[in-house]
Design a protein around this motif. Structure first.
Motif, PDB file in Angstrom:
ATOM      1  N   ALA A  29      23.298 -13.016  46.362  1.00 10.76           N
ATOM      2  CA  ALA A  29      23.329 -13.779  47.609  1.00 10.76           C
ATOM      3  C   ALA A  29      23.253 -12.901  48.895  1.00 10.76           C
ATOM      4  O   ALA A  29      22.474 -13.171  49.846  1.00 10.76           O
ATOM      5  CB  ALA A  29      24.708 -14.523  47.678  1.00 10.76           C
ATOM      6  N   TYR A  30      24.126 -11.587  49.053  1.00  9.11           N
ATOM      7  CA  TYR A  30      23.879 -10.891  50.118  1.00  9.11           C
ATOM      8  C   TYR A  30      22.517 -10.409  50.478  1.00  9.11           C
ATOM      9  O   TYR A  30      21.954 -10.384  51.741  1.00  9.11           O
ATOM     10  CB  TYR A  30      24.938  -9.469  50.054  1.00  9.11           C
ATOM     11  CG  TYR A  30      24.888  -8.712  51.117  1.00  9.11           C
ATOM     12  CD1 TYR A  30      25.595  -9.177  52.316  1.00  9.11           C
ATOM     13  CD2 TYR A  30      24.212  -7.601  51.370  1.00  9.11           C
ATOM     14  CE1 TYR A  30      25.614  -8.332  53.587  1.00  9.11           C
ATOM     15  CE2 TYR A  30      23.951  -6.825  52.385  1.00  9.11           C
ATOM     16  CZ  TYR A  30      24.813  -7.084  53.542  1.00  9.11           C
ATOM     17  OH  TYR A  30      24.586  -6.465  54.589  1.00  9.11           O
ATOM     18  N   GLY A  31      21.979  -9.889  49.141  1.00 13.00           N
ATOM     19  CA  GLY A  31      20.604  -9.236  49.484  1.00 13.00           C
ATOM     20  C   GLY A  31      19.476 -10.287  49.802  1.00 13.00           C
ATOM     21  O   GLY A  31      18.502 -10.090  50.639  1.00 13.00           O
ATOM     22  N   THR A  32      19.711 -11.621  49.280  1.00 16.51           N
ATOM     23  CA  THR A  32      18.906 -12.544  49.624  1.00 16.51           C
ATOM     24  C   THR A  32      18.995 -13.075  51.075  1.00 16.51           C
ATOM     25  O   THR A  32      18.216 -13.238  51.937  1.00 16.51           O
ATOM     26  CB  THR A  32      19.031 -13.904  48.818  1.00 16.51           C
ATOM     27  OG1 THR A  32      18.800 -13.540  47.564  1.00 16.51           O
ATOM     28  CG2 THR A  32      18.149 -15.156  49.056  1.00 16.51           C
ATOM     29  N   ALA A  33      20.202 -13.332  51.714  1.00 15.88           N
ATOM     30  CA  ALA A  33      20.615 -13.576  53.037  1.00 15.88           C
ATOM     31  C   ALA A  33      20.113 -12.545  53.866  1.00 15.88           C
ATOM     32  O   ALA A  33      19.458 -12.982  54.864  1.00 15.88           O
ATOM     33  CB  ALA A  33      21.945 -13.891  53.065  1.00 15.88           C
ATOM     34  N   LYS A  34      20.410 -11.161  53.642  1.00 18.58           N
ATOM     35  CA  LYS A  34      19.979 -10.232  54.604  1.00 18.58           C
ATOM     36  C   LYS A  34      18.791  -9.988  54.707  1.00 18.58           C
ATOM     37  O   LYS A  34      17.823  -9.995  55.934  1.00 18.58           O
ATOM     38  CB  LYS A  34      20.731  -8.780  54.279  1.00 18.58           C
ATOM     39  CG  LYS A  34      20.514  -7.721  55.194  1.00 18.58           C
ATOM     40  CD  LYS A  34      21.641  -7.761  56.193  1.00 18.58           C
ATOM     41  CE  LYS A  34      21.695  -6.410  56.970  1.00 18.58           C
ATOM     42  NZ  LYS A  34      21.958  -6.735  58.322  1.00 18.58           N
ATOM     43  N   SER A  35      17.772 -10.050  53.567  1.00 22.74           N
ATOM     44  CA  SER A  35      16.228 -10.011  53.508  1.00 22.74           C
ATOM     45  C   SER A  35      15.664 -11.280  54.238  1.00 22.74           C
ATOM     46  O   SER A  35      14.764 -10.967  54.941  1.00 22.74           O
ATOM     47  CB  SER A  35      15.713  -9.895  52.290  1.00 22.74           C
ATOM     48  OG  SER A  35      16.240  -8.718  51.756  1.00 22.74           O
ATOM     49  N   GLY A  36      16.425 -12.151  54.087  1.00 24.60           N
ATOM     50  CA  GLY A  36      15.869 -13.795  54.701  1.00 24.60           C
ATOM     51  C   GLY A  36      15.979 -13.553  55.962  1.00 24.60           C
ATOM     52  O   GLY A  36      15.019 -14.028  56.829  1.00 24.60           O
ATOM     53  N   VAL A  37      17.020 -12.904  56.484  1.00 25.01           N
ATOM     54  CA  VAL A  37      17.241 -12.996  58.131  1.00 25.01           C
ATOM     55  C   VAL A  37      15.899 -11.933  58.583  1.00 25.01           C
ATOM     56  O   VAL A  37      15.316 -12.524  59.513  1.00 25.01           O
ATOM     57  CB  VAL A  37      18.446 -12.150  58.464  1.00 25.01           C
ATOM     58  CG1 VAL A  37      18.537 -11.842  59.958  1.00 25.01           C
ATOM     59  CG2 VAL A  37      19.478 -13.327  58.277  1.00 25.01           C
ATOM     60  N   ALA A 108      22.140  -2.664  48.941  1.00 27.17           N
ATOM     61  CA  ALA A 108      21.106  -1.813  49.116  1.00 27.17           C
ATOM     62  C   ALA A 108      19.670  -2.737  49.550  1.00 27.17           C
ATOM     63  O   ALA A 108      18.937  -2.353  50.725  1.00 27.17           O
ATOM     64  CB  ALA A 108      20.884  -0.930  48.293  1.00 27.17           C
ATOM     65  N   ILE A 109      19.445  -3.606  48.608  1.00 23.90           N
ATOM     66  CA  ILE A 109      18.314  -4.455  48.590  1.00 23.90           C
ATOM     67  C   ILE A 109      18.104  -5.347  49.979  1.00 23.90           C
ATOM     68  O   ILE A 109      17.075  -5.287  50.782  1.00 23.90           O
ATOM     69  CB  ILE A 109      18.205  -5.397  47.508  1.00 23.90           C
ATOM     70  CG1 ILE A 109      17.618  -4.525  46.439  1.00 23.90           C
ATOM     71  CG2 ILE A 109      16.823  -6.451  47.824  1.00 23.90           C
ATOM     72  CD1 ILE A 109      17.632  -5.184  44.921  1.00 23.90           C
ATOM     73  N   GLY A 110      19.419  -5.654  50.463  1.00 26.82           N
ATOM     74  CA  GLY A 110      19.513  -6.572  51.730  1.00 26.82           C
ATOM     75  C   GLY A 110      18.982  -5.730  53.015  1.00 26.82           C
ATOM     76  O   GLY A 110      18.334  -6.190  53.656  1.00 26.82           O
ATOM     77  N   ILE A 111      19.795  -4.501  52.800  1.00 28.49           N
ATOM     78  CA  ILE A 111      19.743  -3.684  54.154  1.00 28.49           C
ATOM     79  C   ILE A 111      18.046  -3.234  54.303  1.00 28.49           C
ATOM     80  O   ILE A 111      17.690  -3.000  55.258  1.00 28.49           O
ATOM     81  CB  ILE A 111      20.678  -2.697  54.192  1.00 28.49           C
ATOM     82  CG1 ILE A 111      21.893  -3.271  54.445  1.00 28.49           C
ATOM     83  CG2 ILE A 111      20.205  -1.590  55.175  1.00 28.49           C
ATOM     84  CD1 ILE A 111      23.032  -2.365  54.120  1.00 28.49           C
ATOM     85  N   VAL A 112      17.644  -2.580  53.141  1.00 24.82           N
ATOM     86  CA  VAL A 112      16.425  -2.312  53.033  1.00 24.82           C
ATOM     87  C   VAL A 112      15.229  -3.257  53.199  1.00 24.82           C
ATOM     88  O   VAL A 112      14.356  -3.261  54.031  1.00 24.82           O
ATOM     89  CB  VAL A 112      15.996  -1.320  51.684  1.00 24.82           C
ATOM     90  CG1 VAL A 112      14.426  -1.116  51.399  1.00 24.82           C
ATOM     91  CG2 VAL A 112      16.990  -0.193  51.580  1.00 24.82           C
TER      92      VAL A 112
END
Length: 153
Positions: A29-37, A108-112
């Motif tokens: 969820a975090y990776g999806t949300a951060k990347s989605g932004v 890591a995926i979300g930030i990158v």
């Protein structure tokens, strides 16, 4: 063996099941949300790159599948006949390995993914580097899945 003993042992096994699923889904969820932004922000500048930039979201979603796989395997091994404390602790460790590794990978995926898709909108040559970094971040979750599968045996 009394019912109390089996209940106590099974508690640790079920905590492993829930840990694998909950922490892996938190990472996804975090990776999806951060990347989605990042994708939404980048889409304003270059809307033609939106589909190409969806890769971090897909990679984050795979982390939730890792947790689901481990949870299903662990829940099938919990029984009320010959389930020992050793099995309970082993299954707790298995769930934590998968869940926490996937949580770290999702972060890591979300930030990158966020920074990578924004940078890709400005410079096309960064795309391959971003994908390589995402692959190494995804590998963290995969390492946790592998150890969790070994521990679940």
């Amino acid at each position: 063996m009394s019912t109390t003993d089996v209940t106590t042992q099974a508690f640790f096994g079920f905590m492993g099941v829930s840990s694998a699923l909950v922490f892996a889904n938190l990472g996804a969820a975090y990776g999806t949300a951060k990347s989605g932004v990042g994708i939404s922000s980048m889409g304003v500048i270059k809307p033609e790159l939106i589909m190409k930039s969806i890769i971090p979201v897909v990679m984050a979603g795979v982390l939730g599948i890792y947790g689901l796989i481990v949870a299903v395997i662990l829940v099938q091994k919990i029984n009320d006949n010959d389930y020992s404390f050793y099995d309970g602790y082993k299954h707790l460790a298995s769930g934590l390995c998968c869940g926490l590794s996937s949580l770290a990978a999702g972060m890591a995926i979300g930030i990158v993914g966020d920074a990578g898709v924004r940078a890709n909108a400005q410079q096309d040559k960064i795309f391959v580097g971003m994908i390589l970094i995402l692959i190494f971040a995804e590998a963290l979750g995969l390492y946790g899945l592998i150890i969790a599968l070994i521990l679940s045996q």
